[in-house]
Design a protein around this motif. Structure first.
Motif, short mmCIF file in Angstrom:
data_model
loop_
_atom_site.label_atom_id
_atom_site.label_comp_id
_atom_site.label_asym_id
_atom_site.label_seq_id
_atom_site.Cartn_x
_atom_site.Cartn_y
_atom_site.Cartn_z
N TRP A 38 -0.54 79.90 -12.31
CA TRP A 38 -0.06 80.79 -13.38
C TRP A 38 -1.20 81.73 -13.76
O TRP A 38 -2.28 81.29 -14.13
CB TRP A 38 0.38 79.96 -14.58
N LEU A 39 -0.95 83.04 -13.67
CA LEU A 39 -1.93 84.06 -14.03
C LEU A 39 -1.49 84.75 -15.31
O LEU A 39 -0.44 85.39 -15.35
CB LEU A 39 -2.07 85.09 -12.90
N SER A 40 -2.30 84.62 -16.36
CA SER A 40 -1.98 85.22 -17.66
C SER A 40 -2.92 86.39 -17.94
O SER A 40 -4.14 86.23 -17.96
CB SER A 40 -2.14 84.18 -18.78
N PHE A 41 -2.33 87.56 -18.19
CA PHE A 41 -3.11 88.77 -18.44
C PHE A 41 -2.89 89.27 -19.88
O PHE A 41 -1.77 89.23 -20.38
CB PHE A 41 -2.70 89.88 -17.47
N GLY A 42 -3.96 89.72 -20.49
CA GLY A 42 -3.83 90.52 -21.70
C GLY A 42 -3.43 89.79 -22.96
O GLY A 42 -2.70 90.34 -23.78
N VAL A 43 -3.94 88.56 -23.18
CA VAL A 43 -3.65 87.89 -24.45
C VAL A 43 -4.31 88.64 -25.60
O VAL A 43 -3.82 88.61 -26.73
CB VAL A 43 -4.10 86.41 -24.40
N HIS A 44 -5.42 89.31 -25.32
CA HIS A 44 -6.04 90.23 -26.29
C HIS A 44 -5.68 91.65 -25.87
O HIS A 44 -6.11 92.12 -24.82
CB HIS A 44 -7.55 90.04 -26.33
N GLY A 45 -4.89 92.31 -26.70
CA GLY A 45 -4.29 93.58 -26.30
C GLY A 45 -5.28 94.67 -25.96
O GLY A 45 -5.02 95.50 -25.08
N ASN A 46 -6.42 94.73 -26.66
CA ASN A 46 -7.37 95.80 -26.38
C ASN A 46 -8.31 95.47 -25.22
O ASN A 46 -9.17 96.29 -24.87
CB ASN A 46 -8.16 96.18 -27.63
N GLU A 47 -8.15 94.31 -24.62
CA GLU A 47 -8.84 94.01 -23.36
C GLU A 47 -7.90 94.48 -22.24
O GLU A 47 -7.41 93.70 -21.41
CB GLU A 47 -9.17 92.53 -23.29
N ALA A 48 -7.66 95.78 -22.26
CA ALA A 48 -6.52 96.37 -21.55
C ALA A 48 -6.70 96.38 -20.04
O ALA A 48 -5.72 96.52 -19.30
CB ALA A 48 -6.27 97.79 -22.06
N GLY A 49 -7.93 96.25 -19.55
CA GLY A 49 -8.13 96.18 -18.11
C GLY A 49 -7.40 95.00 -17.50
O GLY A 49 -7.04 95.03 -16.32
N GLY A 50 -7.16 93.95 -18.30
CA GLY A 50 -6.43 92.81 -17.79
C GLY A 50 -5.00 93.15 -17.44
O GLY A 50 -4.53 92.91 -16.32
N THR A 51 -4.27 93.74 -18.38
CA THR A 51 -2.88 94.11 -18.12
C THR A 51 -2.80 95.18 -17.03
O THR A 51 -1.89 95.16 -16.20
CB THR A 51 -2.20 94.57 -19.42
N GLU A 52 -3.74 96.12 -17.01
CA GLU A 52 -3.76 97.11 -15.94
C GLU A 52 -3.90 96.43 -14.58
O GLU A 52 -3.23 96.79 -13.61
CB GLU A 52 -4.91 98.10 -16.16
N SER A 53 -4.77 95.43 -14.51
CA SER A 53 -4.99 94.75 -13.23
C SER A 53 -3.82 93.87 -12.84
O SER A 53 -3.68 93.51 -11.66
CB SER A 53 -6.28 93.93 -13.28
N SER A 54 -2.97 93.51 -13.78
CA SER A 54 -1.80 92.70 -13.42
C SER A 54 -0.91 93.46 -12.45
O SER A 54 -0.27 92.87 -11.57
CB SER A 54 -1.00 92.32 -14.67
N MET A 55 -0.85 94.79 -12.58
CA MET A 55 -0.01 95.59 -11.69
C MET A 55 -0.57 95.62 -10.27
O MET A 55 0.18 95.50 -9.28
CB MET A 55 0.15 97.01 -12.25
N SER A 56 -1.88 95.78 -10.13
CA SER A 56 -2.47 95.79 -8.78
C SER A 56 -2.41 94.40 -8.16
O SER A 56 -2.20 94.26 -6.95
CB SER A 56 -3.91 96.31 -8.83
N THR A 57 -2.59 93.36 -8.97
CA THR A 57 -2.46 91.99 -8.46
C THR A 57 -1.05 91.74 -7.96
O THR A 57 -0.84 91.18 -6.88
CB THR A 57 -2.83 90.98 -9.56
N LEU A 58 -0.07 92.17 -8.75
CA LEU A 58 1.33 92.00 -8.37
C LEU A 58 1.62 92.75 -7.06
O LEU A 58 2.29 92.22 -6.16
CB LEU A 58 2.23 92.52 -9.49
N TYR A 59 1.13 93.96 -6.97
CA TYR A 59 1.37 94.76 -5.75
C TYR A 59 0.77 94.08 -4.52
O TYR A 59 1.43 93.98 -3.47
CB TYR A 59 0.78 96.16 -5.92
N GLU A 60 -0.46 93.59 -4.63
CA GLU A 60 -1.10 92.94 -3.49
C GLU A 60 -0.33 91.69 -3.07
O GLU A 60 -0.19 91.41 -1.87
CB GLU A 60 -2.55 92.57 -3.84
N LEU A 61 0.18 90.94 -4.03
CA LEU A 61 0.92 89.73 -3.71
C LEU A 61 2.28 90.04 -3.09
O LEU A 61 2.82 89.24 -2.32
CB LEU A 61 1.13 88.87 -4.97
N ALA A 62 2.83 91.22 -3.41
CA ALA A 62 4.17 91.56 -2.94
C ALA A 62 4.18 92.32 -1.62
O ALA A 62 5.19 92.29 -0.90
CB ALA A 62 4.89 92.40 -4.01
#
Length: 837
Positions: free
Chosen positions: A113-137
């Motif tokens: 389980w990969l959890s991104f962005g529990v702290h909203g202003n640590e925004a690089g996490g949520t941004e990286s969720s998209m590239s991680t998702l793309y690589e996995l798909a």
């Protein structure tokens, strides 16, 4: 759809309604990925695009935030695994003993389980969720295709959408066209309250076990349907810090297994191999420990997972790029790249160790079922506790899938008595609530109920004590032996509120014992009912009522006519609130219901200060308390707007923790308002705003200064952090002495266990009421530095100082801290409703 998506469709020569090819984040978004922050709705749109266009990905919407943004989870694996995904999930719960049956061998798939962005202003996490998702798909990576053949990945792109959008929308409004990496420019000066926190300004990374917030409750309900083998919580830290990944720092909680620690090392070594190839800086085994149970790494760990934190330089200060101390610029793209590599490395290391992950997971829960995890075999909660307190505890246990039962026989046991604060003997009664150690959630039970965690290192990142019986004010014992019990526990049924008497009641009464009693008082006053407070003990119609009991008399509510009875009885039924009708006001002992000792309770119109002067978390805790816990009206007022005219509209002003700098005219307005009857409730550091001020007797308690000997002056530079903790209180519990006759202490019992998160100490009040204080023998539960403890002895914990017809309630320790200290909620209700009496 976004214009790039449409252009891609047209370029492929396909009809607009045809299935499109999988697009990268840069191809899909209206901006190049990594050159601007992506609003949450576009993050969701991209996740839906990938799910629609990849046979490896499924998307589910599992809830919504307080502001209405969707919470989503993506399930990623091979097509074969997705076709039987519910069978895989069920098999894993069987492996953990949460469901009956034996998992089939073909369903042995580790879950990451990969959890991104529990702290909203640590925004690089949520941004990286998209590239991680793309690589996995994507289909063209043979390594990932191999991993997913034997692994299930669950990906949450944003645990805190409200905070994330608060940050990204602000940034997009103020940032210039060209990035300005100089840290003093506007785009690097995020305003209060920041995007770290959710709608109610709670830190969701401290809420996993307590689940006070809707995001946490909805996410954990889904998490517990999976119980993943590996969980990674993706964060960001300040710009000059290298990347952090496992293994974690000491202290490790003593119930963390050797395998969990070993896998942390394996993961760190795997991550390091990828970072080494790129020449990226990183560090391990420092700062981020595994003790406090409500983090995104520790809570999964105590649920059988390998919980880990990833920390990338960035944070809300960094924007799209910021200058670092080495003269280089940290870019948003750097942050995305580092997070993506670490996330994919986690999947890789899980795949490479899949057999050991599954066997160790099974062994973890086998040991849990045997009840051999910790010292205590049973935790017994007396059935004589107020039903409201027991119900609140049961709600928390249910949310955490902790099993419990009912004692089937009376017997004597030995163990730790929470009310007494030490070891001894205890008589179990038939019908007591029992939480057995022998159950799947055994480790979590031990951790949440242990009287005092063992500390291998006192340099900790968070609070060091949290035991639920202290937090809930319960008579309870941690037993060294198993207590026979039957499965399940049923609360006592609501007693008839009419007693079969056909005559109209003279009044309706109930004792003040738990926070549920405060919620009922709030509901009753909002419904127009008029209450009175018993300021002492009395007996009526053969029943004893303690100080703090609430009475609704027909005389006070005569304007309601016959609606008085129907209204209060309907409310009691709705809230499952036991109330007793009485048919006379003439007492058997003590005072009558018409006595001046039955003090009328006005419904206080309450203002809560907000704005940059206040601590965002503390303001949010109070805001959430009023709106969600107590369900009582509150008015939000900027601290900067305090004036005589503003204050004239309110009876009570709540000052959350903060740094207040009232002007001379504002101080004068507050003083005059209090003399006319206004009440301030000052929380935590806000108490210091009155210390040493003219007209107030509150004084800070200063530690005695010792002249440093020559040897002390020659101490080495190394080790200074450890020497400084002698004055430090990261979070420890102190047994507080009470003046049980004072309304601030009503319902709290003989003692109150206060969670102290600061070394601030104040002298006992010369003018006023010291309702709660530490004795000269006070000792902490959890860690507190020796010098800090010595200075805290004999200090104020909570009290009232009168100013004319009004005054100040001092709550030195924040009773609303993180919203989980249930007994603190009752204390705050006392301050709100009873401080006028």
């Amino acid at each position: 759809m976004m214009y790039r998506f449409l252009l891609a469709l047209l370029a492929a020569g396909l009809p607009a309604l045809a299935m499109a090819q999988l697009l990268s984040p840069s191809e899909f978004l209206p901006h190049e990925h990594g050159e601007q922050f992506t609003p949450h709705h576009l993050v969701v749109a991209y996740a839906r695009h990938v799910a629609d266009n990849s046979p490896r990905v499924q998307l589910q919407e599992y809830g919504a935030t307080p502001e209405g943004r969707p919470l989503i989870l993506l399930t990623i694996s091979s097509e074969e695994n997705l076709a039987r995904i519910q069978d895989i999930r069920t098999a894993n719960l069987q492996r953990a003993g949460m469901l009956p049956g034996t998992p089939a061998p073909e369903l042995n798939q580790p879950v990451v389980w990969l959890s991104f962005g529990v702290h909203g202003n640590e925004a690089g996490g949520t941004e990286s969720s998209m590239s991680t998702l793309y690589e996995l798909a994507r289909e063209d990576r043979a390594d990932i295709k191999e991993w997913l053949s034997s692994t299930v990945v669950l990906l949450d792109p944003s645990l805190n959408p409200d905070g994330y959008d608060r940050y990204t929308q602000w940034y997009r409004r103020v940032a210039p066209k060209a990035n300005t990496p100089e840290p003093h420019t506007l785009e690097h000066q995020e305003p209060w309250p920041g995007g770290r926190v959710n709608h109610y300004l709670f830190d969701l990374n401290r809420d996993w076990a307590w689940q006070t917030q809707p995001e946490s409750r909805q996410r954990l309900a889904l998490y517990q349907q999976w119980l993943p083998h590996v969980h990674v919580d993706v964060h960001e830290q300040y710009p000059d810090n290298p990347y952090y990944f496992a293994p974690a720092a000491a202290p490790y909680h003593e119930h963390i297994t050797d395998w969990q620690a070993e896998f942390q090392m394996k993961a760190g070594q795997n991550h390091a191999s990828h970072f080494d190839k790129q020449g990226w800086l990183y560090f391990t085994r420092e700062v981020f420990d595994l003790l406090y149970p409500s983090y995104g790494d520790t809570y999964p760990t105590f649920n059988g997972s390998i919980g880990m934190t990833h920390e990338q330089a960035g944070h809300g200060i960094s924007g799209r790029g910021i200058l670092m101390e080495n003269g280089d610029t940290l870019t948003l793209q750097d942050r995305i790249d580092h997070h993506t590599v670490a996330a994919l490395s986690t999947v890789e290391v899980a795949y490479n160790n899949r057999e050991k992950l599954l066997s160790s997971f099974s062994a973890y829960f086998k040991k849990a079922a045997e009840g051999t995890v910790g010292q205590f075999q049973s935790f017994v909660i007396s059935k004589d506790n107020p039903q409201g307190k027991i119900k609140s505890l049961l709600d928390l246990l249910d949310r955490n899938q902790i099993r419990y039962g009912t004692a089937t026989q009376a017997r004597e046991i030995k163990g730790y008595d929470y009310r007494a604060g030490g070891n001894g003997s205890y008589q179990v009664k038939e019908g007591d609530l029992v939480i057995p150690s022998a159950q799947p959630m055994s480790t979590l039970v031990q951790v949440l109920f242990e009287p005092e965690p063992a500390l291998e290192d006192s340099l900790t990142y968070d609070i060091t004590a949290w035991a639920l019986p202290f937090a809930y004010g319960l008579k309870a014992v941690a037993s060294d032996s198993k207590v026979p019990q039957a499965e399940g526990f049923t609360l006592a049924p609501l007693v008839s509120n009419t007693n079969g008497n056909s005559q109209p009641a003279y009044a309706y009464l109930y004792p003040w014992q738990s926070f549920s009693d405060a919620r009922f008082l709030s509901a009753a006053m909002k419904a127009g009912l008029k209450p009175r407070l018993a300021t002492g003990r009395f007996e009526l119609e053969g029943q004893a009522y303690p100080a703090g009991s609430i009475a609704f008399t027909r005389a006070d509510n005569r304007k309601l006519g016959e609606a008085f009875d129907t209204r209060i009885l309907a409310l009691a039924e709705k809230h499952q609130q036991p109330i007793t009708p009485v048919y006379t006001g003439f007492s058997d002992a003590g005072f009558d219901l018409g006595s001046e000792s039955m003090s009328f309770i006005d419904m206080p119109k309450t203002a809560l200060l907000t704005g940059p002067s206040t601590n965002a978390n503390s303001f949010g805790e109070a805001w959430h308390y009023f709106e969600q816990s107590l369900d009582y009206p509150v008015f939000l007022i900027s601290a900067e707007d305090i004036s005589s005219e503003v204050l004239s509209h309110y009876d009570v002003v709540v000052m959350p923790e903060g740094r207040y700098a009232f002007s001379e005219s504002q101080q004068g307005a507050l003083g005059e308002w209090m003399r006319r009857g206004g009440r301030v409730i000052a929380i935590g550091r806000a108490v210091g705003a009155f210390a040493g001020q003219q007209g107030f007797s509150l004084a800070a308690k200063r530690p005695e200064q010792e002249e440093a000997a020559a040897g002390q002056r020659l101490l080495p530079y190394a080790g200074q952090a450890r020497r400084s903790i002698t004055n430090y209180v990261p979070g420890a519990i102190f047994k507080t002495q009470l003046d049980t006759t004072h309304p601030l202490a009503f319902g709290l019992g003989s003692h109150y266990y206060s969670l102290k998160t600061s070394s601030s100490a104040f002298e006992l009040l010369d003018r006023g009421w010291n309702a709660g204080y530490l004795s000269e023998e006070a000792t902490p539960i959890g860690f507190a530095g020796a010098k800090a403890v010595e200075n805290l002895k004999g200090s104020l914990v909570f009290g009232i100082e009168n100013q004319g017809r009004g005054g100040v309630v001092y709550l030195v320790d924040n009773p609303l801290f993180r919203g989980f200290w249930e007994e603190g909620k009752l204390l705050f209700a006392n301050a709100l409703f009873f401080s006028q009496n």
